[in-house]
Design an enzyme around this catalytic site. Structure first.
Site, mmCIF file in Angstrom:
data_model
loop_
_atom_site.group_PDB
_atom_site.id
_atom_site.type_symbol
_atom_site.label_atom_id
_atom_site.label_comp_id
_atom_site.label_asym_id
_atom_site.label_seq_id
_atom_site.Cartn_x
_atom_site.Cartn_y
_atom_site.Cartn_z
ATOM 1 C CB CYS A 124 -0.986 -0.046 1.167
ATOM 2 S SG CYS A 124 -2.335 1.131 0.954
ATOM 3 C CG HIS A 228 -3.710 -3.709 2.759
ATOM 4 N ND1 HIS A 228 -2.744 -3.203 3.613
ATOM 5 C CD2 HIS A 228 -4.275 -2.633 2.155
ATOM 6 C CE1 HIS A 228 -2.747 -1.886 3.544
ATOM 7 N NE2 HIS A 228 -3.667 -1.511 2.670
ATOM 8 C CD GLU A 230 -1.519 -6.117 5.183
ATOM 9 O OE1 GLU A 230 -1.139 -6.441 4.045
ATOM 10 O OE2 GLU A 230 -1.962 -4.972 5.456
#
Ligand code: MN
Length: 250
Positions: A124, A228, A230
């Site tokens: 990001c 993202h 994660e």
């Protein structure tokens, strides 16, 4: 006996492939803290690495000392980058929060890490920092600046859910790790890479032409994604996204 042998073999293989690799996480700029979202911490753990949070500093010796300890670096998400200072543009009316200390820290940290040959993943804001640190520019506000803008890049759905499609270049690190040419990713950004930094190439785009991933042409260990992963390692397509973190440990 066979079972025991298999167990010993499995432990040895896992230990050999991902032996205690330390992954530094750039910290965010919340006042009075040196922190990173637990989602990054957990994704690194899940991939077999040891996460550590790197407090903000622009002290060269401190940054060098940290880079001597870590095996890989993740530049995490966050605020907008100062456009006037880092890519010579006046601030767009929709520019969000800018944190000068974090800009200075991030830019110095990533340049030094790349110089040292440490694998770097930008996520990001992290991919935006990567692009700007090596001479690229950003769209400061996708809805008003991207001519082909036409899909939602600031989703209201949970982070573990992919909401828009990206198309991945088959000749890229991202494709190697994800293993699919088209996949749905999450989206929590109003900025994006505009002019790609010299020495980098675009490796994924959304259907409205927004750049969703880049990588260094000369060093495939330096790359970044606008989405993202994660969060996506907890979603339906988790098996496709965990490779992004495992790549840091290779
Ligand atoms: Mn997006």
């Amino acid at each position: 006996m066979k079972k025991l042998l298999l167990l010993v073999l499995a432990v040895a293989l896992a230990g050999g492939a991902y032996a205690q690799k330390i992954v530094g996480l750039s910290s965010k700029a919340r006042s009075g803290e040196a922190s990173a979202n637990l989602t990054y911490v957990n994704a690194v753990k899940k991939a077999g690495g040891v996460p550590i949070v790197i407090p903000m500093t622009t002290d060269d010796r401190q940054i060098d000392a940290i880079l001597n300890v870590i095996d890989a670096l993740i530049m995490t998400g966050g605020e907008d980058i100062n456009p006037l200072k880092y890519f010579n543009e006046e601030p767009h009316p929709n520019l969000g929060d800018v944190v000068p200390e974090r800009d200075a820290f991030d830019i110095k940290l990533i340049r030094k890490a790349v110089e040292k040959g440490i694998p770097v993943l930008g996520i990001c804001r992290g991919v935006q920092v990567m692009n700007v640190a090596f001479g690229g520019t950003l769209y400061q506000d996708i809805p008003t600046q991207v001519p082909t803008y036409g899909i939602q890049h600031s989703q209201n759905a949970p982070g573990s859910m992919g909401t828009h499609t990206i198309t991945i270049d088959k000749n890229s690190v991202l494709y190697k790790q994800v293993g699919k040419e088209k996949i749905a990713v999450n989206s929590f950004h109003h900025q994006a890479v505009k002019d790609v930094a010299p020495g980098f190439k675009v490796t994924a785009k959304s259907n409205d032409g927004v750049i969703e991933a880049i990588e260094s042409i000369s060093n495939p260990k330096v790359w970044g994604v606008q989405f993202h992963p994660e969060h996506l390692v907890n979603g339906e397509e988790k098996d496709h996204f965990i490779g992004i973190f495992k790549a840091l440990m290779e």
